[in-house]
Design a protein around this motif. Structure first.
Motif, PDB file in Angstrom:
ATOM      1  N   ALA A  84     -40.416 -13.749  81.951  1.00 16.77           N
ATOM      2  CA  ALA A  84     -41.257 -13.530  83.131  1.00 16.77           C
ATOM      3  C   ALA A  84     -40.928 -14.549  84.222  1.00 16.77           C
ATOM      4  O   ALA A  84     -40.891 -14.213  85.415  1.00 16.77           O
ATOM      5  CB  ALA A  84     -42.734 -13.625  82.743  1.00 16.77           C
ATOM      6  N   PHE A  85     -40.687 -15.777  83.838  1.00 16.15           N
ATOM      7  CA  PHE A  85     -40.284 -16.845  84.754  1.00 16.15           C
ATOM      8  C   PHE A  85     -39.020 -16.455  85.516  1.00 16.15           C
ATOM      9  O   PHE A  85     -38.938 -16.584  86.741  1.00 16.15           O
ATOM     10  CB  PHE A  85     -40.055 -18.113  83.923  1.00 16.15           C
ATOM     11  CG  PHE A  85     -39.549 -19.313  84.666  1.00 16.15           C
ATOM     12  CD1 PHE A  85     -40.423 -20.293  85.100  1.00 16.15           C
ATOM     13  CD2 PHE A  85     -38.191 -19.493  84.883  1.00 16.15           C
ATOM     14  CE1 PHE A  85     -39.954 -21.423  85.759  1.00 16.15           C
ATOM     15  CE2 PHE A  85     -37.711 -20.605  85.539  1.00 16.15           C
ATOM     16  CZ  PHE A  85     -38.598 -21.582  85.982  1.00 16.15           C
ATOM     17  N   SER A  86     -38.020 -15.973  84.794  1.00 21.80           N
ATOM     18  CA  SER A  86     -36.743 -15.626  85.413  1.00 21.80           C
ATOM     19  C   SER A  86     -36.886 -14.484  86.417  1.00 21.80           C
ATOM     20  O   SER A  86     -36.361 -14.552  87.532  1.00 21.80           O
ATOM     21  CB  SER A  86     -35.721 -15.254  84.332  1.00 21.80           C
ATOM     22  OG  SER A  86     -35.467 -16.345  83.477  1.00 21.80           O
ATOM     23  N   TYR A  87     -37.573 -13.429  86.027  1.00 18.83           N
ATOM     24  CA  TYR A  87     -37.717 -12.287  86.932  1.00 18.83           C
ATOM     25  C   TYR A  87     -38.600 -12.623  88.136  1.00 18.83           C
ATOM     26  O   TYR A  87     -38.408 -12.083  89.228  1.00 18.83           O
ATOM     27  CB  TYR A  87     -38.259 -11.078  86.174  1.00 18.83           C
ATOM     28  CG  TYR A  87     -37.174 -10.327  85.433  1.00 18.83           C
ATOM     29  CD1 TYR A  87     -36.406  -9.362  86.071  1.00 18.83           C
ATOM     30  CD2 TYR A  87     -36.899 -10.610  84.097  1.00 18.83           C
ATOM     31  CE1 TYR A  87     -35.401  -8.687  85.398  1.00 18.83           C
ATOM     32  CE2 TYR A  87     -35.892  -9.940  83.411  1.00 18.83           C
ATOM     33  CZ  TYR A  87     -35.142  -8.986  84.069  1.00 18.83           C
ATOM     34  OH  TYR A  87     -34.134  -8.325  83.411  1.00 18.83           O
ATOM     35  N   ALA A  88     -39.562 -13.517  87.953  1.00 16.88           N
ATOM     36  CA  ALA A  88     -40.418 -13.912  89.076  1.00 16.88           C
ATOM     37  C   ALA A  88     -39.632 -14.665  90.132  1.00 16.88           C
ATOM     38  O   ALA A  88     -39.867 -14.494  91.339  1.00 16.88           O
ATOM     39  CB  ALA A  88     -41.579 -14.769  88.566  1.00 16.88           C
ATOM     40  N   TYR A  89     -38.672 -15.480  89.709  1.00 18.38           N
ATOM     41  CA  TYR A  89     -37.931 -16.295  90.664  1.00 18.38           C
ATOM     42  C   TYR A  89     -36.890 -15.517  91.458  1.00 18.38           C
ATOM     43  O   TYR A  89     -36.197 -16.093  92.302  1.00 18.38           O
ATOM     44  CB  TYR A  89     -37.305 -17.504  89.975  1.00 18.38           C
ATOM     45  CG  TYR A  89     -38.204 -18.720  90.075  1.00 18.38           C
ATOM     46  CD1 TYR A  89     -38.730 -19.119  91.304  1.00 18.38           C
ATOM     47  CD2 TYR A  89     -38.550 -19.452  88.957  1.00 18.38           C
ATOM     48  CE1 TYR A  89     -39.579 -20.209  91.407  1.00 18.38           C
ATOM     49  CE2 TYR A  89     -39.394 -20.548  89.049  1.00 18.38           C
ATOM     50  CZ  TYR A  89     -39.901 -20.917  90.283  1.00 18.38           C
ATOM     51  OH  TYR A  89     -40.750 -21.999  90.387  1.00 18.38           O
ATOM     52  N   VAL A  90     -36.803 -14.221  91.237  1.00 15.99           N
ATOM     53  CA  VAL A  90     -35.991 -13.392  92.121  1.00 15.99           C
ATOM     54  C   VAL A  90     -36.601 -13.378  93.522  1.00 15.99           C
ATOM     55  O   VAL A  90     -35.897 -13.300  94.533  1.00 15.99           O
ATOM     56  CB  VAL A  90     -35.884 -11.953  91.566  1.00 15.99           C
ATOM     57  CG1 VAL A  90     -35.240 -11.024  92.586  1.00 15.99           C
ATOM     58  CG2 VAL A  90     -35.084 -11.952  90.269  1.00 15.99           C
ATOM     59  N   ALA A  91     -37.937 -13.476  93.594  1.00 18.33           N
ATOM     60  CA  ALA A  91     -38.619 -13.309  94.879  1.00 18.33           C
ATOM     61  C   ALA A  91     -39.517 -14.474  95.271  1.00 18.33           C
ATOM     62  O   ALA A  91     -40.176 -14.411  96.303  1.00 18.33           O
ATOM     63  CB  ALA A  91     -39.450 -12.022  94.853  1.00 18.33           C
ATOM     64  N   LEU A  92     -39.579 -15.530  94.476  1.00 15.65           N
ATOM     65  CA  LEU A  92     -40.460 -16.659  94.788  1.00 15.65           C
ATOM     66  C   LEU A  92     -39.647 -17.912  95.084  1.00 15.65           C
ATOM     67  O   LEU A  92     -38.597 -18.127  94.491  1.00 15.65           O
ATOM     68  CB  LEU A  92     -41.403 -16.954  93.617  1.00 15.65           C
ATOM     69  CG  LEU A  92     -42.425 -15.888  93.249  1.00 15.65           C
ATOM     70  CD1 LEU A  92     -43.214 -16.339  92.018  1.00 15.65           C
ATOM     71  CD2 LEU A  92     -43.366 -15.605  94.406  1.00 15.65           C
ATOM     72  N   GLU A  93     -40.164 -18.755  95.976  1.00  8.49           N
ATOM     73  CA  GLU A  93     -39.553 -20.060  96.189  1.00  8.49           C
ATOM     74  C   GLU A  93     -39.966 -20.994  95.060  1.00  8.49           C
ATOM     75  O   GLU A  93     -40.941 -20.747  94.346  1.00  8.49           O
ATOM     76  CB  GLU A  93     -39.984 -20.638  97.542  1.00  8.49           C
ATOM     77  CG  GLU A  93     -39.432 -19.860  98.728  1.00  8.49           C
ATOM     78  CD  GLU A  93     -39.748 -20.530 100.053  1.00  8.49           C
ATOM     79  OE1 GLU A  93     -40.549 -21.493 100.065  1.00  8.49           O
ATOM     80  OE2 GLU A  93     -39.183 -20.108 101.079  1.00  8.49           O
ATOM     81  N   ALA A  94     -39.219 -22.082  94.897  1.00  7.27           N
ATOM     82  CA  ALA A  94     -39.433 -22.979  93.757  1.00  7.27           C
ATOM     83  C   ALA A  94     -40.846 -23.541  93.719  1.00  7.27           C
ATOM     84  O   ALA A  94     -41.522 -23.512  92.687  1.00  7.27           O
ATOM     85  CB  ALA A  94     -38.410 -24.116  93.795  1.00  7.27           C
ATOM     86  N   GLY A  95     -41.324 -24.075  94.865  1.00  6.40           N
ATOM     87  CA  GLY A  95     -42.640 -24.701  94.891  1.00  6.40           C
ATOM     88  C   GLY A  95     -43.772 -23.712  94.689  1.00  6.40           C
ATOM     89  O   GLY A  95     -44.725 -23.980  93.952  1.00  6.40           O
ATOM     90  N   ILE A  96     -43.686 -22.553  95.341  1.00  4.77           N
ATOM     91  CA  ILE A  96     -44.733 -21.545  95.210  1.00  4.77           C
ATOM     92  C   ILE A  96     -44.775 -21.004  93.779  1.00  4.77           C
ATOM     93  O   ILE A  96     -45.842 -20.819  93.198  1.00  4.77           O
ATOM     94  CB  ILE A  96     -44.493 -20.394  96.209  1.00  4.77           C
ATOM     95  CG1 ILE A  96     -44.710 -20.896  97.639  1.00  4.77           C
ATOM     96  CG2 ILE A  96     -45.411 -19.213  95.924  1.00  4.77           C
ATOM     97  CD1 ILE A  96     -44.413 -19.876  98.706  1.00  4.77           C
ATOM     98  N   GLY A  97     -43.596 -20.773  93.202  1.00  3.94           N
ATOM     99  CA  GLY A  97     -43.552 -20.304  91.830  1.00  3.94           C
ATOM    100  C   GLY A  97     -44.182 -21.301  90.876  1.00  3.94           C
ATOM    101  O   GLY A  97     -44.940 -20.929  89.976  1.00  3.94           O
ATOM    102  N   ALA A  98     -43.880 -22.583  91.074  1.00  2.52           N
ATOM    103  CA  ALA A  98     -44.456 -23.614  90.208  1.00  2.52           C
ATOM    104  C   ALA A  98     -45.961 -23.703  90.369  1.00  2.52           C
ATOM    105  O   ALA A  98     -46.697 -23.939  89.408  1.00  2.52           O
ATOM    106  CB  ALA A  98     -43.812 -24.964  90.514  1.00  2.52           C
ATOM    107  N   LEU A  99     -46.464 -23.500  91.594  1.00  2.84           N
ATOM    108  CA  LEU A  99     -47.910 -23.549  91.826  1.00  2.84           C
ATOM    109  C   LEU A  99     -48.618 -22.431  91.067  1.00  2.84           C
ATOM    110  O   LEU A  99     -49.627 -22.661  90.383  1.00  2.84           O
ATOM    111  CB  LEU A  99     -48.206 -23.441  93.323  1.00  2.84           C
ATOM    112  CG  LEU A  99     -49.687 -23.357  93.707  1.00  2.84           C
ATOM    113  CD1 LEU A  99     -50.433 -24.585  93.226  1.00  2.84           C
ATOM    114  CD2 LEU A  99     -49.843 -23.183  95.211  1.00  2.84           C
ATOM    115  N   ILE A 100     -48.093 -21.203  91.175  1.00  2.00           N
ATOM    116  CA  ILE A 100     -48.691 -20.082  90.455  1.00  2.00           C
ATOM    117  C   ILE A 100     -48.593 -20.302  88.946  1.00  2.00           C
ATOM    118  O   ILE A 100     -49.561 -20.106  88.200  1.00  2.00           O
ATOM    119  CB  ILE A 100     -48.003 -18.764  90.847  1.00  2.00           C
ATOM    120  CG1 ILE A 100     -48.201 -18.473  92.333  1.00  2.00           C
ATOM    121  CG2 ILE A 100     -48.546 -17.600  90.011  1.00  2.00           C
ATOM    122  CD1 ILE A 100     -47.402 -17.287  92.843  1.00  2.00           C
TER     123      ILE A 100
END
Length: 267
Positions: A84-100
């Motif tokens: 899920a982490f890998s597929y999410a980072y197709v469309a999220l920036e590093a900081g925003i992804g880490a926050l979620i």
């Protein structure tokens, strides 16, 4: 002081996973490797390095590579988190992804701690409210919210990581437990590969993308997660959830330095 240093090192490793993941997966023409391939190489490299470490260090005075501390539930949680982490980072920036990610980790871990009778302190409640306030503000309509599917995947990843963390509390040998869970998680790569093939999405990876996946799996994931199980054994679930609030900040700084992601009202 040793515990503080280990905790800080672990949080840096967690943040590095977000930066490396975004760097490797990216989006569109910037992608160096596909999400499924990245997940697979991350888990495989982590399992191999941990197997070597267990074989070298042994356990209870015995130099044995056997893995006995993990479980299939923990392994599946690790697998679900990674994919899920890998597929999410197709469309999220590093900081925003880490926050979620870590807002959902915190909710999972503190929610379980409350269920088990733990009562967070005022400072711990303040941390929880701060994290969720930032999360709600981030995804609110009209605030240039991130891609909803990517955000949902990262939330799923966070919940899975919370489960994985909770199941690692109190284990007598964090290194062996982590190695066991990584080894077991490889079994789930088979159905993932079948799904990818049936969906018509071929695996693709550049040399740099493969290298980033291996670094993430071997160092910031494999070794980092073994350290996390060791730290969590001493600080407990609630404090473990709170301390991970530092990861989005570190990841945002890393995204700015290494990915050229700009600071904004969201990060």
């Amino acid at each position: 002081m040793k515990l503080v240093l280990l905790t800080a090192l672990t949080m840096i490793a967690f943040a590095a996973n977000s930066v490396i993941g975004r760097m490797a997966i990216g989006s569109g023409d910037t992608a160096l490797i596909d999400p499924a391939g990245y997940s697979a190489m991350r888990l495989i490299s982590g399992a191999l390095v941990l197997a070597v470490l267990v074989g070298l260090t042994g356990s209870n005075g015995k130099r044995s590579p056997r893995f006995q501390s993990g479980s299939w539930i923990s392994a599946f949680a690790l697998f679900a988190y990674a994919v899920a982490f890998s597929y999410a980072y197709v469309a999220l920036e590093a900081g925003i992804g880490a926050l979620i990610l870590f807002a959902c980790v915190q909710a999972t871990m503190i929610g379980w701690a409350l269920k088990e009778g733990d009562r967070p302190s005022g400072l711990e409640w303040a941390g929880l409210v701060t994290a969720f306030g930032a999360f709600i503000w981030l995804v609110s309509p009209g605030l240039s919210a991130p891609d909803p599917w990517a955000a949902a995947l990262m939330a799923l990843s966070g919940a899975a990581w919370g489960v994985y963390s909770l199941r690692g509390r109190g284990l007598p040998d964090p290194l062996k437990a982590t190695a066991d869970n990584f080894m077991r998680s490889l079994a789930f790569l088979v159905p993932l590969g079948v799904i990818v093939v049936l969906a018509g999405n071929g695996l693709q990876a550049s040399g740099r993308g493969a290298l980033l996946a291996i670094v993430s799996g071997a160092v910031t994931s494999g070794v980092g997660y073994a350290l996390w199980y060791r730290v969590l054994r001493q600080i407990g679930a609630t404090q473990g959830a709170i301390v991970q609030l530092t990861v989005p900040v570190i990841a945002t700084i890393g995204g700015s330095l290494f990915l050229g992601e700009t600071w904004s009202r969201h990060c």
